[in-house]
Design a protein around this motif. Sequence first.
Motif, PDB file in Angstrom:
ATOM      1  N   MET A   1      35.385 -69.436  -0.815  1.00  0.00           N
ATOM      2  CA  MET A   1      34.584 -70.625  -1.082  1.00  0.00           C
ATOM      3  C   MET A   1      33.671 -70.882   0.109  1.00  0.00           C
ATOM      4  SD  MET A   1      36.005 -74.452  -1.875  1.00  0.00           S
ATOM      5  CE  MET A   1      36.806 -74.024  -3.402  1.00  0.00           C
ATOM      6  N   ILE A   2      32.450 -71.324  -0.165  1.00  0.00           N
ATOM      7  CA  ILE A   2      31.573 -71.718   0.944  1.00  0.00           C
ATOM      8  C   ILE A   2      31.098 -73.153   0.736  1.00  0.00           C
ATOM      9  CG2 ILE A   2      30.717 -69.420   1.591  1.00  0.00           C
ATOM     10  CD1 ILE A   2      28.143 -70.074   0.026  1.00  0.00           C
ATOM     11  N   ALA A   3      30.940 -73.845   1.861  1.00  0.00           N
ATOM     12  CA  ALA A   3      30.353 -75.192   1.832  1.00  0.00           C
ATOM     13  C   ALA A   3      29.074 -75.125   2.654  1.00  0.00           C
ATOM     14  CB  ALA A   3      31.322 -76.205   2.424  1.00  0.00           C
ATOM     15  N   ILE A   4      27.972 -75.469   2.011  1.00  0.00           N
ATOM     16  CA  ILE A   4      26.682 -75.470   2.711  1.00  0.00           C
ATOM     17  C   ILE A   4      26.438 -76.897   3.204  1.00  0.00           C
ATOM     18  CG2 ILE A   4      24.205 -75.021   2.488  1.00  0.00           C
ATOM     19  CD1 ILE A   4      25.009 -73.066   0.179  1.00  0.00           C
ATOM     20  N   LEU A   5      26.233 -77.020   4.517  1.00  0.00           N
ATOM     21  CA  LEU A   5      26.078 -78.365   5.095  1.00  0.00           C
ATOM     22  C   LEU A   5      24.622 -78.812   5.051  1.00  0.00           C
ATOM     23  CD1 LEU A   5      28.480 -78.231   8.178  1.00  0.00           C
ATOM     24  CD2 LEU A   5      28.985 -78.632   5.760  1.00  0.00           C
ATOM     25  N   LYS A   6      24.455 -80.113   4.992  1.00  0.00           N
ATOM     26  CA  LYS A   6      23.094 -80.660   4.948  1.00  0.00           C
ATOM     27  C   LYS A   6      22.430 -80.527   6.310  1.00  0.00           C
ATOM     28  CE  LYS A   6      23.546 -83.980   1.213  1.00  0.00           C
ATOM     29  NZ  LYS A   6      24.066 -85.315   0.926  1.00  0.00           N
ATOM     30  N   HIS A   7      21.124 -80.346   6.265  1.00  0.00           N
ATOM     31  CA  HIS A   7      20.311 -80.298   7.472  1.00  0.00           C
ATOM     32  C   HIS A   7      20.525 -81.618   8.232  1.00  0.00           C
ATOM     33  CE1 HIS A   7      17.282 -78.021   9.480  1.00  0.00           C
ATOM     34  NE2 HIS A   7      16.603 -79.131   9.739  1.00  0.00           N
ATOM     35  N   GLY A   8      20.706 -81.538   9.519  1.00  0.00           N
ATOM     36  CA  GLY A   8      20.858 -82.776  10.284  1.00  0.00           C
ATOM     37  C   GLY A   8      22.304 -83.187  10.514  1.00  0.00           C
ATOM     38  N   THR A   9      23.251 -82.422   9.964  1.00  0.00           N
ATOM     39  CA  THR A   9      24.666 -82.714  10.217  1.00  0.00           C
ATOM     40  C   THR A   9      24.946 -82.531  11.709  1.00  0.00           C
ATOM     41  OG1 THR A   9      25.235 -81.929   8.023  1.00  0.00           O
ATOM     42  CG2 THR A   9      27.034 -82.028   9.609  1.00  0.00           C
ATOM     43  N   THR A  10      25.616 -83.494  12.322  1.00  0.00           N
ATOM     44  CA  THR A  10      25.866 -83.388  13.766  1.00  0.00           C
ATOM     45  C   THR A  10      27.067 -82.474  14.029  1.00  0.00           C
ATOM     46  OG1 THR A  10      27.415 -85.223  13.804  1.00  0.00           O
ATOM     47  CG2 THR A  10      25.083 -85.774  14.106  1.00  0.00           C
ATOM     48  N   GLN A  11      27.150 -82.057  15.281  1.00  0.00           N
ATOM     49  CA  GLN A  11      28.264 -81.176  15.666  1.00  0.00           C
ATOM     50  C   GLN A  11      29.604 -81.892  15.470  1.00  0.00           C
ATOM     51  OE1 GLN A  11      27.744 -79.434  19.530  1.00  0.00           O
ATOM     52  NE2 GLN A  11      29.758 -78.458  19.441  1.00  0.00           N
ATOM     53  N   ALA A  12      29.626 -83.168  15.805  1.00  0.00           N
ATOM     54  CA  ALA A  12      30.872 -83.932  15.678  1.00  0.00           C
ATOM     55  C   ALA A  12      31.299 -84.013  14.209  1.00  0.00           C
ATOM     56  CB  ALA A  12      30.683 -85.330  16.256  1.00  0.00           C
ATOM     57  N   GLN A  13      30.336 -84.226  13.317  1.00  0.00           N
ATOM     58  CA  GLN A  13      30.661 -84.293  11.882  1.00  0.00           C
ATOM     59  C   GLN A  13      31.188 -82.943  11.388  1.00  0.00           C
ATOM     60  OE1 GLN A  13      26.688 -85.655  10.764  1.00  0.00           O
ATOM     61  NE2 GLN A  13      27.563 -87.484   9.811  1.00  0.00           N
ATOM     62  N   THR A  14      30.520 -81.874  11.867  1.00  0.00           N
ATOM     63  CA  THR A  14      30.935 -80.528  11.448  1.00  0.00           C
ATOM     64  C   THR A  14      32.365 -80.257  11.924  1.00  0.00           C
ATOM     65  OG1 THR A  14      28.641 -79.855  11.704  1.00  0.00           O
ATOM     66  CG2 THR A  14      30.236 -78.090  11.469  1.00  0.00           C
ATOM     67  N   GLU A  15      32.621 -80.583  13.187  1.00  0.00           N
ATOM     68  CA  GLU A  15      33.956 -80.329  13.743  1.00  0.00           C
ATOM     69  C   GLU A  15      35.022 -81.128  12.992  1.00  0.00           C
ATOM     70  OE1 GLU A  15      33.660 -81.035  17.941  1.00  0.00           O
ATOM     71  OE2 GLU A  15      32.441 -79.219  18.212  1.00  0.00           O
ATOM     72  N   HIS A  16      34.669 -82.323  12.623  1.00  0.00           N
ATOM     73  CA  HIS A  16      35.602 -83.183  11.897  1.00  0.00           C
ATOM     74  C   HIS A  16      35.943 -82.563  10.546  1.00  0.00           C
ATOM     75  CE1 HIS A  16      36.826 -87.007   9.856  1.00  0.00           C
ATOM     76  NE2 HIS A  16      37.534 -87.050  10.960  1.00  0.00           N
ATOM     77  N   LEU A  17      34.909 -82.060   9.865  1.00  0.00           N
ATOM     78  CA  LEU A  17      35.116 -81.430   8.560  1.00  0.00           C
ATOM     79  C   LEU A  17      35.967 -80.155   8.707  1.00  0.00           C
ATOM     80  CD1 LEU A  17      34.571 -81.221   5.540  1.00  0.00           C
ATOM     81  CD2 LEU A  17      32.372 -80.148   6.054  1.00  0.00           C
ATOM     82  N   ILE A  18      35.660 -79.370   9.751  1.00  0.00           N
ATOM     83  CA  ILE A  18      36.413 -78.129   9.972  1.00  0.00           C
ATOM     84  C   ILE A  18      37.890 -78.456  10.203  1.00  0.00           C
ATOM     85  CG2 ILE A  18      36.740 -76.167  11.555  1.00  0.00           C
ATOM     86  CD1 ILE A  18      33.696 -76.028  11.854  1.00  0.00           C
ATOM     87  N   ALA A  19      38.145 -79.485  11.005  1.00  0.00           N
ATOM     88  CA  ALA A  19      39.543 -79.869  11.287  1.00  0.00           C
ATOM     89  C   ALA A  19      40.254 -80.271   9.993  1.00  0.00           C
ATOM     90  CB  ALA A  19      39.567 -81.018  12.300  1.00  0.00           C
ATOM     91  N   TRP A  20      39.548 -80.977   9.150  1.00  0.00           N
ATOM     92  CA  TRP A  20      40.136 -81.422   7.871  1.00  0.00           C
ATOM     93  C   TRP A  20      40.482 -80.212   6.984  1.00  0.00           C
ATOM     94  CZ3 TRP A  20      37.586 -81.918   2.775  1.00  0.00           C
ATOM     95  CH2 TRP A  20      38.356 -82.651   1.861  1.00  0.00           C
ATOM     96  N   LEU A  21      39.566 -79.235   6.972  1.00  0.00           N
ATOM     97  CA  LEU A  21      39.800 -78.039   6.143  1.00  0.00           C
ATOM     98  C   LEU A  21      40.940 -77.192   6.720  1.00  0.00           C
ATOM     99  CD1 LEU A  21      36.046 -77.241   5.518  1.00  0.00           C
ATOM    100  CD2 LEU A  21      37.697 -77.859   3.734  1.00  0.00           C
ATOM    101  N   ARG A  22      40.981 -77.074   8.050  1.00  0.00           N
ATOM    102  CA  ARG A  22      42.039 -76.278   8.695  1.00  0.00           C
ATOM    103  C   ARG A  22      43.405 -76.920   8.452  1.00  0.00           C
ATOM    104  NH1 ARG A  22      38.613 -74.264  13.796  1.00  0.00           N
ATOM    105  NH2 ARG A  22      37.720 -72.473  12.713  1.00  0.00           N
ATOM    106  N   ASN A  23      43.397 -78.214   8.311  1.00  0.00           N
ATOM    107  CA  ASN A  23      44.617 -78.933   8.007  1.00  0.00           C
ATOM    108  C   ASN A  23      45.195 -78.530   6.652  1.00  0.00           C
ATOM    109  OD1 ASN A  23      46.276 -80.594   9.297  1.00  0.00           O
ATOM    110  ND2 ASN A  23      45.142 -82.481   8.872  1.00  0.00           N
TER     111      ASN A  23
END
Length: 333
Positions: A1-23
Motif C-alpha cells: 500500500m502507498i500513501a501519497i502525501l499532500k504538498h506542503g506536509t511538514t516534517q513533523a506531520q510526516t513523522e507523526h503519521l509514520i509513527a502511527w503506521l509503525r504502531n
Amino acid sequence: MIAILKHGTTQAQTEHLIAWLRNMDLDVHMSQGQEVTILGLVGDTSRVDMELLGSLDIVDSVKRVSEPFKQANRKFHPCDTVVEAGGARIGGGHFGVIAGPCSVESEEQIIEVATAVKAAGATILRGGAFKPRTSPYAFQGMKDKGIELLMKAKKATGLPVITEIMNIRALDLFEDVDIIQVGARNMQNYDLLQELGKTNKPIMLKRGLANTLQELLMSAEYIMSEGNENVILCERGIRSFETYTRNTLDLSAVPVLHELTHLPVVVDPSHGTGKAKLVPPMAAAAVAAGADGIMIEVHNNPSCALCDGAQSLTPAQFSDLSLTIQKIREAVR
Ligand code: PEP
Ligand code: MN
C-alpha cells in the motif's frame, strides 16, 4: 500500500503519521521526491483502514500495490535509484561501463586488461574470482588469490571492482570489493540474498537462466527487505529453444524493468550471446533500449582465456565499442 502525501506536509506531520503506521506493525519506507512524498507500507496492510488514512488532512491518496514486490516497485519510489560504488554511479542518467575478463587468471592479465579498459572508458572493472562452472573439472577461479589480484588492479587503475560471490562464507573476502555480483545460478539462493541484504554493499543481481522478470524482482526484494537498497539488476540472457546463441538476450527486459522498478538495469551481452562478434551490436541495442549500463567481457588474449574466451572482446574491440556506445547514448538522450 502507498500513501501519497499532500504538498506542503511538514516534517513533523510526516513523522507523526509514520509513527502511527509503525504502531500497526508496518514497515514504512519514505520516498521524498521534489514534487511528492510517498510512504510505502509493507506488512499486513489489511489492518489499515484505507478510508481513514485517505481522509487525513495531509494525505492526498492511498493505493494498494498489487504486485508482490514492494520496495523494488516504482510505485513505492517513483525516482530512479542511483547506485554509487567506489566513485562510479549507475542509474538515473548515470551510465556504468563494466568491463574486464570473465576470470582473474594472473597479475599480469588483470592489470593489463584493467589498464586497457580504463583507457577505453570503462568505469568499473569486472573479474571473476569464484567461478560457477558447469563442470567441476573446469577452472574454478583463483578464489581468494583472485580477489587479491583484483585489489591490485583496483589500486593500479583506480577503478572500482565487481566480482561474484557464490557462498556467504566467503563474505569477509569481499570487504574491499565495490559491487558484489550474484550470478544467474544463484538468483534464487534466498539465504545468500538475505545475508547480502544485511550488508550495505551494492549488489548486482543477474537474472536466472530460466527466470521471469517478476522472479528477478522478487529476488531483489529479498535483498531490499533486509535493509540493503543498493541493488542493480542485470539482464544476461535466458534459455530458449535457440541454440545458435549461448542464451537469448531479452532486451525487452530493459523497458519492462524500467516501468516496474526504480532499480538500475545493466545488460550483459557477453553471456547473453556467447559470441564475441555479437557483443557489439547487442551492447549497442541495449544502450538504445535505455539500459543504465553494460557489462562486457574483455580479455587480452581471448583465444587463451581460461573461461569464456569465445565471447570475450580484445581491448581494441572494446575500445571501438566504447566509442559506439557514447554516440548511441548521445543520440538517445
Ligand atoms: C559472470 O558474469 O561471470 C557469470 C558467471 O555470469 P552469469 O551468472 O550471468 O552466467
Ligand atoms: Mn563469463
